[in-house]
Design a protein around this motif. Structure first.
Motif, PDB file in Angstrom:
ATOM      1  N   GLU A 120      -4.411 -12.230   2.391  1.00 18.69           N
ATOM      2  CA  GLU A 120      -4.150 -11.557   3.664  1.00 18.69           C
ATOM      3  C   GLU A 120      -3.095 -10.474   3.485  1.00 18.69           C
ATOM      4  O   GLU A 120      -3.135  -9.432   4.126  1.00 18.69           O
ATOM      5  CB  GLU A 120      -3.682 -12.568   4.731  1.00 18.69           C
ATOM      6  N   THR A 121      -2.142 -10.723   2.598  1.00 11.28           N
ATOM      7  CA  THR A 121      -1.097  -9.732   2.361  1.00 11.28           C
ATOM      8  C   THR A 121      -1.691  -8.484   1.705  1.00 11.28           C
ATOM      9  O   THR A 121      -1.357  -7.355   2.064  1.00 11.28           O
ATOM     10  CB  THR A 121       0.023 -10.325   1.474  1.00 11.28           C
ATOM     11  N   GLU A 122      -2.583  -8.727   0.739  1.00 17.35           N
ATOM     12  CA  GLU A 122      -3.243  -7.581   0.099  1.00 17.35           C
ATOM     13  C   GLU A 122      -3.933  -6.719   1.154  1.00 17.35           C
ATOM     14  O   GLU A 122      -3.814  -5.497   1.151  1.00 17.35           O
ATOM     15  CB  GLU A 122      -4.307  -8.065  -0.898  1.00 17.35           C
ATOM     16  N   LYS A 123      -4.641  -7.397   2.057  1.00 22.10           N
ATOM     17  CA  LYS A 123      -5.356  -6.667   3.109  1.00 22.10           C
ATOM     18  C   LYS A 123      -4.362  -5.891   3.972  1.00 22.10           C
ATOM     19  O   LYS A 123      -4.534  -4.707   4.236  1.00 22.10           O
ATOM     20  CB  LYS A 123      -6.110  -7.668   4.005  1.00 22.10           C
ATOM     21  N   ILE A 171       5.748  -5.865   7.023  1.00 18.91           N
ATOM     22  CA  ILE A 171       5.097  -7.171   6.831  1.00 18.91           C
ATOM     23  C   ILE A 171       6.157  -8.256   6.647  1.00 18.91           C
ATOM     24  O   ILE A 171       6.061  -9.345   7.220  1.00 18.91           O
ATOM     25  CB  ILE A 171       4.141  -7.127   5.616  1.00 18.91           C
ATOM     26  N   ILE A 172       7.175  -7.932   5.871  1.00 15.03           N
ATOM     27  CA  ILE A 172       8.238  -8.922   5.668  1.00 15.03           C
ATOM     28  C   ILE A 172       8.895  -9.274   6.998  1.00 15.03           C
ATOM     29  O   ILE A 172       9.070 -10.440   7.338  1.00 15.03           O
ATOM     30  CB  ILE A 172       9.294  -8.382   4.669  1.00 15.03           C
ATOM     31  N   ASP A 173       9.214  -8.240   7.768  1.00 15.02           N
ATOM     32  CA  ASP A 173       9.935  -8.467   9.025  1.00 15.02           C
ATOM     33  C   ASP A 173       9.084  -9.115  10.103  1.00 15.02           C
ATOM     34  O   ASP A 173       9.564  -9.938  10.876  1.00 15.02           O
ATOM     35  CB  ASP A 173      10.459  -7.127   9.581  1.00 15.02           C
ATOM     36  N   ALA A 184       6.045 -21.940  -0.526  1.00  9.42           N
ATOM     37  CA  ALA A 184       5.220 -21.501  -1.657  1.00  9.42           C
ATOM     38  C   ALA A 184       4.247 -20.408  -1.200  1.00  9.42           C
ATOM     39  O   ALA A 184       4.014 -19.428  -1.916  1.00  9.42           O
ATOM     40  CB  ALA A 184       4.461 -22.686  -2.242  1.00  9.42           C
ATOM     41  N   ALA A 185       3.686 -20.579   0.005  1.00 10.56           N
ATOM     42  CA  ALA A 185       2.749 -19.560   0.510  1.00 10.56           C
ATOM     43  C   ALA A 185       3.485 -18.242   0.755  1.00 10.56           C
ATOM     44  O   ALA A 185       2.960 -17.163   0.470  1.00 10.56           O
ATOM     45  CB  ALA A 185       2.066 -20.064   1.777  1.00 10.56           C
ATOM     46  N   ALA A 186       4.724 -18.341   1.272  1.00 10.90           N
ATOM     47  CA  ALA A 186       5.506 -17.124   1.508  1.00 10.90           C
ATOM     48  C   ALA A 186       5.802 -16.434   0.176  1.00 10.90           C
ATOM     49  O   ALA A 186       5.726 -15.203   0.061  1.00 10.90           O
ATOM     50  CB  ALA A 186       6.801 -17.464   2.231  1.00 10.90           C
ATOM     51  N   GLN A 187       6.123 -17.243  -0.836  1.00  8.90           N
ATOM     52  CA  GLN A 187       6.395 -16.662  -2.154  1.00  8.90           C
ATOM     53  C   GLN A 187       5.161 -15.937  -2.682  1.00  8.90           C
ATOM     54  O   GLN A 187       5.260 -14.868  -3.284  1.00  8.90           O
ATOM     55  CB  GLN A 187       6.777 -17.757  -3.165  1.00  8.90           C
ATOM     56  N   ALA A 188       3.973 -16.541  -2.444  1.00 12.01           N
ATOM     57  CA  ALA A 188       2.738 -15.933  -2.932  1.00 12.01           C
ATOM     58  C   ALA A 188       2.501 -14.595  -2.230  1.00 12.01           C
ATOM     59  O   ALA A 188       2.106 -13.606  -2.860  1.00 12.01           O
ATOM     60  CB  ALA A 188       1.562 -16.878  -2.702  1.00 12.01           C
ATOM     61  N   ALA A 189       2.761 -14.570  -0.917  1.00  9.57           N
ATOM     62  CA  ALA A 189       2.595 -13.323  -0.167  1.00  9.57           C
ATOM     63  C   ALA A 189       3.582 -12.294  -0.691  1.00  9.57           C
ATOM     64  O   ALA A 189       3.266 -11.118  -0.903  1.00  9.57           O
ATOM     65  CB  ALA A 189       2.837 -13.581   1.317  1.00  9.57           C
ATOM     66  N   PHE A 190       4.766 -12.783  -0.944  1.00 13.20           N
ATOM     67  CA  PHE A 190       5.833 -11.900  -1.364  1.00 13.20           C
ATOM     68  C   PHE A 190       5.565 -11.294  -2.744  1.00 13.20           C
ATOM     69  O   PHE A 190       5.892 -10.144  -3.019  1.00 13.20           O
ATOM     70  CB  PHE A 190       7.133 -12.687  -1.344  1.00 13.20           C
ATOM     71  N   LYS A 191       4.945 -12.106  -3.608  1.00 10.94           N
ATOM     72  CA  LYS A 191       4.622 -11.630  -4.951  1.00 10.94           C
ATOM     73  C   LYS A 191       3.705 -10.400  -4.866  1.00 10.94           C
ATOM     74  O   LYS A 191       3.883  -9.432  -5.601  1.00 10.94           O
ATOM     75  CB  LYS A 191       3.918 -12.759  -5.713  1.00 10.94           C
ATOM     76  N   VAL A 192       2.755 -10.470  -3.941  1.00 13.11           N
ATOM     77  CA  VAL A 192       1.836  -9.340  -3.773  1.00 13.11           C
ATOM     78  C   VAL A 192       2.615  -8.094  -3.338  1.00 13.11           C
ATOM     79  O   VAL A 192       2.416  -6.997  -3.867  1.00 13.11           O
ATOM     80  CB  VAL A 192       0.768  -9.689  -2.705  1.00 13.11           C
ATOM     81  N   ILE A 193       3.541  -8.303  -2.417  1.00 14.21           N
ATOM     82  CA  ILE A 193       4.344  -7.175  -1.934  1.00 14.21           C
ATOM     83  C   ILE A 193       5.164  -6.580  -3.086  1.00 14.21           C
ATOM     84  O   ILE A 193       5.238  -5.372  -3.266  1.00 14.21           O
ATOM     85  CB  ILE A 193       5.273  -7.638  -0.793  1.00 14.21           C
ATOM     86  N   ARG A 194       5.716  -7.483  -3.879  1.00 16.17           N
ATOM     87  CA  ARG A 194       6.584  -7.026  -4.974  1.00 16.17           C
ATOM     88  C   ARG A 194       5.801  -6.154  -5.954  1.00 16.17           C
ATOM     89  O   ARG A 194       6.255  -5.114  -6.372  1.00 16.17           O
ATOM     90  CB  ARG A 194       7.152  -8.254  -5.692  1.00 16.17           C
ATOM     91  N   GLU A 195       4.603  -6.628  -6.321  1.00 16.94           N
ATOM     92  CA  GLU A 195       3.782  -5.861  -7.253  1.00 16.94           C
ATOM     93  C   GLU A 195       3.578  -4.448  -6.715  1.00 16.94           C
ATOM     94  O   GLU A 195       3.686  -3.473  -7.435  1.00 16.94           O
ATOM     95  CB  GLU A 195       2.391  -6.484  -7.411  1.00 16.94           C
ATOM     96  N   GLN A 196       3.288  -4.374  -5.419  1.00 19.10           N
ATOM     97  CA  GLN A 196       2.979  -3.070  -4.852  1.00 19.10           C
ATOM     98  C   GLN A 196       4.208  -2.173  -4.778  1.00 19.10           C
ATOM     99  O   GLN A 196       4.108  -0.965  -4.915  1.00 19.10           O
ATOM    100  CB  GLN A 196       2.370  -3.229  -3.463  1.00 19.10           C
ATOM    101  N   MET A 197       5.348  -2.815  -4.560  1.00 12.92           N
ATOM    102  CA  MET A 197       6.544  -2.000  -4.361  1.00 12.92           C
ATOM    103  C   MET A 197       7.156  -1.473  -5.643  1.00 12.92           C
ATOM    104  O   MET A 197       7.992  -0.591  -5.617  1.00 12.92           O
ATOM    105  CB  MET A 197       7.594  -2.798  -3.585  1.00 12.92           C
ATOM    106  N   LYS A 198       6.743  -2.095  -6.778  1.00 14.68           N
ATOM    107  CA  LYS A 198       7.322  -1.650  -8.044  1.00 14.68           C
ATOM    108  C   LYS A 198       7.106  -0.144  -8.197  1.00 14.68           C
ATOM    109  O   LYS A 198       5.983   0.322  -8.287  1.00 14.68           O
ATOM    110  CB  LYS A 198       6.639  -2.386  -9.205  1.00 14.68           C
ATOM    111  N   SER A 199       8.159   0.589  -8.202  1.00 10.88           N
ATOM    112  CA  SER A 199       7.980   2.040  -8.279  1.00 10.88           C
ATOM    113  C   SER A 199       8.058   2.499  -9.725  1.00 10.88           C
ATOM    114  O   SER A 199       8.474   1.763 -10.610  1.00 10.88           O
ATOM    115  CB  SER A 199       9.058   2.729  -7.468  1.00 10.88           C
TER     116      SER A 199
END
Ligand code: B12
Length: 806
Positions: free
Chosen positions: A618-621, A631-633, A662-677
């Motif tokens: 869902e986070t990817e979407k 999304i975080i907020d 654990a689910a929040a961490q999984a969502a967050f991991k997706v965000i982190r990947e995307q934010m890596k500049s």
């Protein structure tokens, strides 16, 4: 006399606390009490002898914590300490006889002290092996096995199974509940009682954590669901901390009077836990020996259970959700082939929302490794739903693989009247426990009369008895055949149904929809047949809970027959309708977990339901449409806050909190990947750490990603970080800015210590602090250089610090 013989005859008294007795003799916090079996045997012997002299019949060998994990890094083996423990019980039992002659020594087994996967790293087989090692070490010396102070039903199952499989000794299991009367899993003790009865243990009960007053409040409910003898060993009241030591407030006389009330309620054996002394046991024996004991009564309940929910069959009719069966379901077939278990989790959750009481799980597909798939499916489904499961397979290997790791007492689908099948399935039911469905067919096929089907049902019940499987743990399926090939078929099935109920006194189950095979508008026939079957005594129907017509048939039957008190369900449900193909997020919920997510988006809901993969998807979407920070907020933080609030209110339990995290961490991991500049220039180097004693790191990880995203290099020291580690790293790495996170009021003190240490040793280093437990005011008091209530503040401060010096 053997232990069970004695228990049959009269009230049996167990001993009192060992740990608190040893502390009085100098045992320090952090010492391993079992090492005293070798280091100070005379002290252990004295405790045993004092309890026997006080009138206890059973003493517990000092083996509570002897497991391979706790002994790691010590020079002792499990076998050494167990053997030394029984040398001491032997000596004590020889020296001090009881009023029954020689007393009994219990191999005492406590919790391993680790969490099961996915919350921790323990697997069911690790736990089973660990307990088996202890049982093997003690089985030739003990009179019984006492598994105690267990709060997680899964651990109880591993221990009870290990005891049963590695010895012939009587097995006693006592569990520990919180003040809310609940186990670690959030379930009431009846979940574990149902499971333990299925595992054919000999005695169950409660011990530790509560005093006798609190336990007395729980006992009536406990006894109402239990058909085994019961042992109760409370603490000497709830502890209060005086000068850093736990003090227990209930003295021997009051303890004895309260324990006497347990006898009056129907308990068969009494003992004491933390804070009790030989005086408590002496007074308990004196007073309670005079009270006549009530007999154990068979409650005749047909219970299936998950670790947190019990479903009683043969009372009100129940719904078994049929949607996790690949027959005729293309998407499920694909999901199984692709090992997409999160699809199965979603289907499970959907049926839970739609009001199923139990979920059927069938993964039979050609070319699939059914045993592995079944085991994995059950593991994954039980992570997200609290509904009990029905393990549905014709493969004995797949059946055993799933029964072994199932956390609770499942429905087992199925056995038939064929000798070969009964020989394969009944041993599994005996070993793992469960309510088994008996199909009324045998070597000669399906009888075409009701009489013939009742005869097979009788044969199944009689054969099961040989394995100690009681009639209450059998449901008979009188088999639904299609009326398109013979119109008399429905009547035969229905007649057999009511005769099984009336003549055999057994519960019944039917897969309903087969009745309409080959006909148009099947649901119309199915739903009418379902109503007829319910009227003929059906205990549970295997149906699609999302089918409007089936659901309606069920709800109306319950309303008309008084199974829906005050018509609450009817009124609630039929103000709004449900369609079978409605997506999960749009289904009106009957479950409290999803209510919690009201108003949040799909990510928030998946976090609260604890479904990792879906939270990530869902986070990817969402990232395609919304900013990461938004999304975080709007989803992550509110969902976690609600989880926290529910946890505080006691409607969410630790395993759920962990799953949500654990689910929040999984969502967050997706965000982190995307934010890596792609930024390469480092604007400055920052240390981040969650302070000592605190393992909350989601917030700190968000701060880290934002800092990195803004071009700072982060040295992440992780969580539970001692002040010295922060200091050493800052010194070694020549760091100018340190960020500390703390989420609990109790760990703010450690944050203060860390700030003070840094400022004393490295006065040039700036310290910023944050975390939900903190306020501006606290931050000022501890003299931190900067406080921010969110992660963006950390970035601004870092920019300021590194700009100043640049
Ligand atoms: C998730 C969670 C857990 C997870 C943690 C998983 C993990 N890897 O982090 C698990 C399940 C393991 C857990 C365990 C426990 N928890 Co907890 N948990 C929570 C929960 C629900 C959410 C915390 C969270 O991640 N929030 C979201 C993040 C993003 O917010 P945040 O951390 O505040 O971070 C933001 C800001 O504060 C800031 N920030 C954070 N750090 C920093 C640092 C700097 C330098 C800066 C500038 C800013 C900054 O930026 C972030 C983003 O904006 C809270 C409830 C809540 N509403 O806070 C309880 C809560 C914190 N937990 C609590 C408790 C009691 C426990 C347990 C003791 C439970 C138990 N009985 O065992 C254990 C403690 C174990 C331990 N020793 O630490 C209590 C604490 C009560 C108190 N006031 O002391 C809370 C408040 C729940 C409650 N209401 O009872 N928990």
């Amino acid at each position: 006399m053997k232990f069970l013989e004695a228990l049959n005859k009269q009230t049996i008294f167990f001993d009192g606390a060992m740990g608190t007795q040893l502390m009085e003799q100098g045992l320090q916090l952090g010492d391993i009490p079992e090492t005293w079996n070798i280091l100070h045997p005379e002290k252990i012997l004295r405790v045993h002898e004092n309890y026997l002299a006080a009138g206890a019949h059973v003493i517990q060998a000092n083996t509570f914590g002897v497991n391979r994990y706790k002994l790691e890094g010590t020079p002792y083996t499990v076998a050494d300490l167990v053997s030394a423990a029984f040398d001491l019980t032997d000596q004590a039992l020889k020296d001090v006889p009881t009023d029954l002659g020689r007393g009994f020594a219990a191999l005492d087994i406590g919790s391993i002290g680790k969490l099961f996967k996915p919350l921790g790293d323990l697997t069911f087989e690790d736990a089973y092996e660990t307990f088996s090692e202890i049982v093997q070490a003690g089985k030739d010396r003990a009179d019984l096995i006492l598994i105690e102070t267990m709060s997680d039903p899964y651990e109880m199952k591993a221990a009870a199974l290990a005891a049963r499989q590695n010895s012939d000794l009587p097995v006693v299991v006592t569990m520990t509940v919180g003040e809310d009367g609940r186990l670690f899993s959030g379930g009431k003790p009846e979940c574990a009682v149902a499971m333990l009865e299925g595992l054919q243990v000999d005695v169950v009960g409660l011990n530790c954590s509560l005093g006798p007053e609190e336990m007395l409040r729980i006992m009536p409910e406990f006894l109402a669901c239990c058909s085994l003898p019961v042992l109760v060993s409370p603490n000497a009241g709830l502890p209060t901390i005086v000068d850093g030591r736990a003090v227990y407030g209930i003295g021997p006389h009051r303890f004895a009077l309260l324990q006497n009330k347990m006898l009056e309620l129907g308990v068969q054996a009494l003992g004491g836990c933390c804070g009790t002394t030989p005086s408590h046991i002496r007074e308990m024996v004196r007073i309670c020996s005079l009270t006549p004991r009530l007999p154990v009564t068979e409650k005749n309940l047909t219970l299936v259970a998950s670790s947190s929910r019990v479903v009683a069959l043969r009372k009100a009719p129940k719904i078994i959700g049929e949607r996790l069966n690949p027959t005729g379901k293309k998407k499920l077939k694909t999901a199984l082939k692709e090992k997409n278990f999160s699809y199965l989790q979603q289907e499970a959750l959907k049926q839970e929302k739609q009001g199923a009481d139990i979920l059927d799980v069938n993964v039979g597909l050609p070319g699939i490794d059914e045993a592995w798939t079944m085991k994995t499916a059950v593991q994954r489904i039980q992570q997200v739903t609290s509904l009990p499961l029905q393990i549905d397979t014709s493969s004995p290997e797949a059946m055993e693989a799933a029964l072994r790791i199932y956390n609770g007492k499942p429905l087992i689908n199925s056995v038939s009247g064929k000798k070969e099948t009964m020989d394969q399935i009944f041993p599994l039911v005996k070993k793992y426990g469960g309510v088994v469905i008996g199909l009324t067919l045998d070597e000669n096929g399906i009888p075409d009369t009701a009489q013939g089907r009742v005869e097979i049902a009788k044969k199944i019940i009689q054969e099961a008895e040989k394995y100690g499987i009681r009639k209450k743990d059998i449901l008979i399926d009188t088999l639904t055949l299609t009326i398109s090939t013979g119109q008399e078929q429905a009547a035969i099935t229905l007649e057999a149904l009511s005769r099984v109920r009336d003549e055999l006194g057994a519960g019944t189950v039917l897969g309903v929809s087969n009745v309409s095979f080959g006909l148009p508008n099947r649901e119309w026939i199915n739903s009418s047949f379902f109503t007829l079957a319910l009227e003929h005594g059906l205990s549970a129907g295997i149906i699609n809970p999302g089918s409007e017509l089936m659901r309606r048939a069920y709800d109306l039957f319950c309303a008309l027959k008084g199974y829906d008190p005050k018509l609450t369900n009817y009124i609630e449900r039929y103000s709004e309708e449900i369609k079978s193909d409605t997506p999960l997020s749009a289904v009106k919920s009957t479950s409290q977990k999803s209510d919690l997510a009201a108003g949040l988006g799909a990510i928030g809901e998946m976090i609260l339901l604890g479904v990792e993969e879906s939270a990530a998807k869902e986070t990817e979407k969402a990232l395609k449409e919304r900013e990461a920070l938004q999304i975080i907020d709007e989803e992550l933080i509110p969902a976690l806050s609600r989880a926290g609030e529910a946890f505080e209110k006691g409607t969410f339990f630790l395993p759920q909190l962990l799953m949500s995290a654990a689910a929040a961490q999984a969502a967050f991991k997706v965000i982190r990947e995307q934010m890596k500049s792609g930024e390469t220039r480092v604007r400055g180097r920052v240390i981040l750490a969650t302070v000592q004693g605190d393992i909350h790191d989601i917030g700190k990880n968000i701060v880290k990603v934002l800092l990195e995203n803004y071009g700072f290099e982060v040295l992440d020291l992780g969580k539970d970080v001692p002040p010295e580690t922060v200091l050493e790293t800052a010194r070694r790495e020549n760091i100018r800015l340190v960020g500390l996170s703390a989420l609990m009021t109790t760990t703010i003190a450690n944050m203060r210590t860390t700030v003070e240490l840094l400022q004393r040793e490295l006065p040039d280093v700036k310290v910023m602090v944050g975390g939900a437990a903190l306020t501006e005011e606290y931050a000022r008091q501890m003299n931190a250089d900067f406080y921010s209530k969110d992660a963006m503040g950390a970035v601004h401060y870092a920019e300021q610090i590194f700009a100043e010096k640049a």
